[in-house]
Design an enzyme around this catalytic site. Structure first.
Site, PDB file in Angstrom:
ATOM      1  N   GLU A 235       0.775  -1.337   0.018  1.00 55.51           N
ATOM      2  CA  GLU A 235       0.075  -0.044   0.033  1.00 55.51           C
ATOM      3  C   GLU A 235       0.867   1.169  -0.092  1.00 55.51           C
ATOM      4  O   GLU A 235       2.067   1.177   0.129  1.00 55.51           O
ATOM      5  CB  GLU A 235      -1.121  -0.128   1.450  1.00 55.51           C
ATOM      6  CG  GLU A 235      -2.068  -1.133   1.093  1.00 55.51           C
ATOM      7  CD  GLU A 235      -3.160  -1.138   2.146  1.00 55.51           C
ATOM      8  OE1 GLU A 235      -3.784  -0.337   2.115  1.00 55.51           O
ATOM      9  OE2 GLU A 235      -3.082  -2.013   3.020  1.00 55.51           O
TER      10      GLU A 235
ATOM     11  N   HIS B  45     -11.132   9.233   7.124  1.00 59.01           N
ATOM     12  CA  HIS B  45     -11.012   7.771   7.179  1.00 59.01           C
ATOM     13  C   HIS B  45     -10.396   7.539   8.512  1.00 59.01           C
ATOM     14  O   HIS B  45     -10.888   6.397   9.068  1.00 59.01           O
ATOM     15  CB  HIS B  45     -10.042   7.470   5.944  1.00 59.01           C
ATOM     16  CG  HIS B  45      -9.601   6.016   5.953  1.00 59.01           C
ATOM     17  ND1 HIS B  45     -10.577   5.126   5.436  1.00 59.01           N
ATOM     18  CD2 HIS B  45      -8.322   5.366   6.025  1.00 59.01           C
ATOM     19  CE1 HIS B  45      -9.835   3.798   5.677  1.00 59.01           C
ATOM     20  NE2 HIS B  45      -8.625   4.178   6.140  1.00 59.01           N
TER      21      HIS B  45
ATOM     22  N   ARG C  83      -0.871   9.018   1.460  1.00 56.99           N
ATOM     23  CA  ARG C  83      -2.228   9.135   1.169  1.00 56.99           C
ATOM     24  C   ARG C  83      -2.818  10.712   1.206  1.00 56.99           C
ATOM     25  O   ARG C  83      -3.649  11.072   0.420  1.00 56.99           O
ATOM     26  CB  ARG C  83      -2.817   8.717   2.563  1.00 56.99           C
ATOM     27  CG  ARG C  83      -3.734   7.710   2.256  1.00 56.99           C
ATOM     28  CD  ARG C  83      -4.448   7.056   3.488  1.00 56.99           C
ATOM     29  NE  ARG C  83      -4.300   5.582   3.248  1.00 56.99           N
ATOM     30  CZ  ARG C  83      -4.716   4.631   3.973  1.00 56.99           C
ATOM     31  NH1 ARG C  83      -5.368   5.062   5.151  1.00 56.99           N
ATOM     32  NH2 ARG C  83      -4.725   3.284   3.553  1.00 56.99           N
TER      33      ARG C  83
ATOM     34  N   ARG D 223      -0.925   8.369   9.378  1.00 61.06           N
ATOM     35  CA  ARG D 223      -0.732   6.814   9.587  1.00 61.06           C
ATOM     36  C   ARG D 223      -0.650   6.192   8.144  1.00 61.06           C
ATOM     37  O   ARG D 223      -1.261   6.657   7.220  1.00 61.06           O
ATOM     38  CB  ARG D 223      -2.042   6.318  10.380  1.00 61.06           C
ATOM     39  CG  ARG D 223      -2.080   4.744  10.596  1.00 61.06           C
ATOM     40  CD  ARG D 223      -3.429   4.370  10.929  1.00 61.06           C
ATOM     41  NE  ARG D 223      -4.414   4.572   9.873  1.00 61.06           N
ATOM     42  CZ  ARG D 223      -4.718   3.652   9.206  1.00 61.06           C
ATOM     43  NH1 ARG D 223      -4.278   2.501   9.117  1.00 61.06           N
ATOM     44  NH2 ARG D 223      -5.717   3.764   8.177  1.00 61.06           N
TER      45      ARG D 223
ATOM     46  N   HIS E 110      -8.796   9.544   3.352  1.00 59.10           N
ATOM     47  CA  HIS E 110      -8.621   8.588   2.226  1.00 59.10           C
ATOM     48  C   HIS E 110      -8.746   9.140   0.900  1.00 59.10           C
ATOM     49  O   HIS E 110      -9.843   9.553   0.712  1.00 59.10           O
ATOM     50  CB  HIS E 110      -9.469   7.318   2.568  1.00 59.10           C
ATOM     51  CG  HIS E 110      -8.663   5.934   1.887  1.00 59.10           C
ATOM     52  ND1 HIS E 110      -8.616   5.848   0.584  1.00 59.10           N
ATOM     53  CD2 HIS E 110      -8.280   4.872   2.443  1.00 59.10           C
ATOM     54  CE1 HIS E 110      -8.085   4.679   0.515  1.00 59.10           C
ATOM     55  NE2 HIS E 110      -7.736   3.944   1.370  1.00 59.10           N
TER      56      HIS E 110
HETATM   57  C1  SIN Z   1      -7.361   0.659   2.659  1.00 53.17           C
HETATM   58  O1  SIN Z   1      -7.511  -0.502   2.325  1.00 53.17           O
HETATM   59  O2  SIN Z   1      -7.135   1.432   1.634  1.00 53.17           O
HETATM   60  C2  SIN Z   1      -7.446   1.306   3.779  1.00 53.17           C
HETATM   61  C3  SIN Z   1      -6.417   0.755   4.893  1.00 53.17           C
HETATM   62  C4  SIN Z   1      -5.785   1.344   5.995  1.00 53.17           C
HETATM   63  O3  SIN Z   1      -6.590   2.583   6.157  1.00 53.17           O
HETATM   64  O4  SIN Z   1      -5.037   0.929   6.637  1.00 53.17           O
END
Ligand code: SIN
Length: 492
Positions: free
Chosen positions: A84, A305, A245, A340, A199
């Protein structure tokens, strides 16, 4: 405190942190878990991406696997690791695209088998009962709306996030930041509330819920494109689609303004069977809306988020009130800084739920103020904006107060902030501030939400720089000289 039920431990919240704590506490006494809605309805259940872990011999994730959590595995039997944004390597364990649900299932199964743990659902926590400076339990409204008191030797807030403070959020309806409001009104320190993570890729379709379209899709190669189908993220950040993010979220808005059109995620260049198999939950949800995840362009945009800030705790979940603990998203350990990284919140809940359970069995003591904290009342700060004084409380709740607060916060304290907007938000929220004991469920709901909103807006106005999830149009640069601090606030 009125006569009521008595337990050794009470836990407010049935997400990963609360359940992990219940498992740790059960051998030591009677535990009550209060959940706000159906037991499985928490931010935990909505977590898609996964759980970022170095899979060592002694870590919390191994424990979860031993308890029966089914994470995806590669053909050779080893855990399949996803990637990610802003992670430098693949390290995200996942169960399809419903990792939180799988972890919640395992924890609930375990908790349900423990005779020492009782659960009450549809319980709205309204106040922490404080006696002689110590937390003595919780007052809540039961499913019939009647106030109830539960007395306990140690009380854990594990109420999760506060995304519902904003109009657009990936969080479920229960995520209204109740624990932050309860702790604040009880006199506990809260910290870092300006740091809200937006998010970048919630579904953005009129009439459809702001369903999370996981960052894990971009980890597997999905691209963000503008209305002309052009990938655009490298124009905003060298890491492109996997930039941090906050950068991606702001870039989507800027690209949309630049082109005058929507922004989309596309996976059409990837293997369709793989896409549908790897992300079955998202694919099914989109199918209900007539979209094919593997083929169609998916309209996306930012939504609130995750809260980096929360109830100020030490690394064992102790708050500034003896006997009161907080763990998981509701807490601010400082672990996530101002921004985060993906897939660290389930892990946080597991680790700090377990740590809080251990600390709750010790003689109660308050966490001292940490050295890297400063008070919002001005000591140690050269802030402009709010002066940290405690304004006279007045009550002017409107029937639509909650909707109004969410709209206000989205408009004035969202992804792009500035002084004028934040002053407007603070003034409106000051007028709603309510320090009285909530007498009804509706009043408790409104008070919890508007308290958290007010704390966020005040904190965002105070911090005259940009850092992590907090972005000020009028102060776009990071200012380490003045602002490399965690700012805490109390009601007392
Ligand atoms: C996501 O799956 O994009 C969110 C995961 C997260 O916020 O840790």
């Amino acid at each position: 405190m009125r006569a009521g039920a008595s337990f050794d431990f009470v836990i407010v919240g049935g997400g990963v942190a609360g359940l992990r704590a219940a498992i740790g506490l059960a051998p030591a006494g009677r535990v009550l878990v209060l959940t706000k809605a159906e037991p499985a309805e928490s931010n935990t259940g909505y977590a898609q991406g996964g759980i970022a872990a170095a899979i060592g011999d002694d870590d919390s994730v191994r424990e979860l696997i031993e308890w029966g959590a089914r994470f995806d595995r590669a053909a050779d039997g080893r855990p399949s690791l996803g990637r990610e944004a802003a992670h430098s390597v693949r390290r995200v364990l996942h169960a399809g695209d419903a990792t939180g649900r799988e972890i919640g299932r395992v924890l609930w199964e375990r908790v349900s088998a423990l005779g020492a743990v009782e659960t009450i659902d549809h319980a709205l926590a309204a106040e922490i009962v404080v006696e002689d400076g110590r937390a003595a339990g919780v007052r809540y409204f039961d499913r019939g709306g009647a106030p109830q008191d539960v007395r306990a030797g140690a009380t854990l807030l594990a109420t999760g996030g506060a995304g519902q403070v904003f109009r657009d959020t990936t969080n479920p309806a229960v995520a209204t930041g109740d624990g932050i409001a309860l702790a604040f009104h009880a006199g506990a320190r809260v910290a870092d509330l300006e740091f809200v993570q937006f998010h970048p890729t919630a579904l953005s379709r009129p009439g459809a819920p702001r369903f999370l379209i996981s960052e894990a899709l971009r980890g597997e190669g999905a691209r963000l494109v503008n209305q002309s189908g052009e990938p655009f993220m490298t124009r905003y950040h060298p890491d492109g689609d996997l930039a941090p993010r906050d950068v991606v979220a702001r870039s989507i808005v800027r690209e949309s303004e630049r082109t005058g059109g929507a922004v989309f995620l596309t996976l059409a260049h990837l293997d369709a069977a793989y896409v549908r198999g790897r992300f079955p939950t998202i694919a099914a949800m989109l199918k209900d809306l007539g979209l094919d995840l593997a083929v169609d362009r998916i309209p996306v945009g930012p939504a609130a988020h995750y809260m980096m800030g929360g109830v100020d705790t030490d690394v064992c979940g102790r708050t500034s009130i003896a006997g009161l603990f907080a763990a998981g998203e509701v807490a601010c350990t400082g672990l996530h800084g101002a921004n985060r990284l993906a897939s660290n919140s389930l892990l946080e809940g597991l680790v700090f739920g377990a740590r809080a359970a251990a600390a709750m069995q010790e003689p109660p003591r308050a966490a001292p103020m940490k050295e890297d904290r400063v008070m919002a009342d001005g000591s140690g700060l050269m802030a402009e904006g709010t002066n940290g004084d405690h304004l006279p409380y007045a009550i002017s709740h409107q029937p639509s107060a909650i909707t109004n607060v969410r709209e206000l916060m989205w408009r004035c304290a969202g992804l792009f902030r500035d002084r004028a907007g934040l002053e407007e938000a603070v003034a409106a929220l000051d007028a709603l501030a309510d320090a009285s004991h909530p007498a009804t469920v509706d009043r408790a709901r409104q008070r919890n939400l508007s308290t958290v909103a007010r704390l966020i807006a005040r904190a965002a106005l105070r911090r005259t720089e940009s850092r992590g999830g907090h972005y000020r149009l009028d102060y776009p640069a990071r200012d380490d000289e003045r602002w490399c601090v965690h700012v805490v606030e109390t009601a007392l």
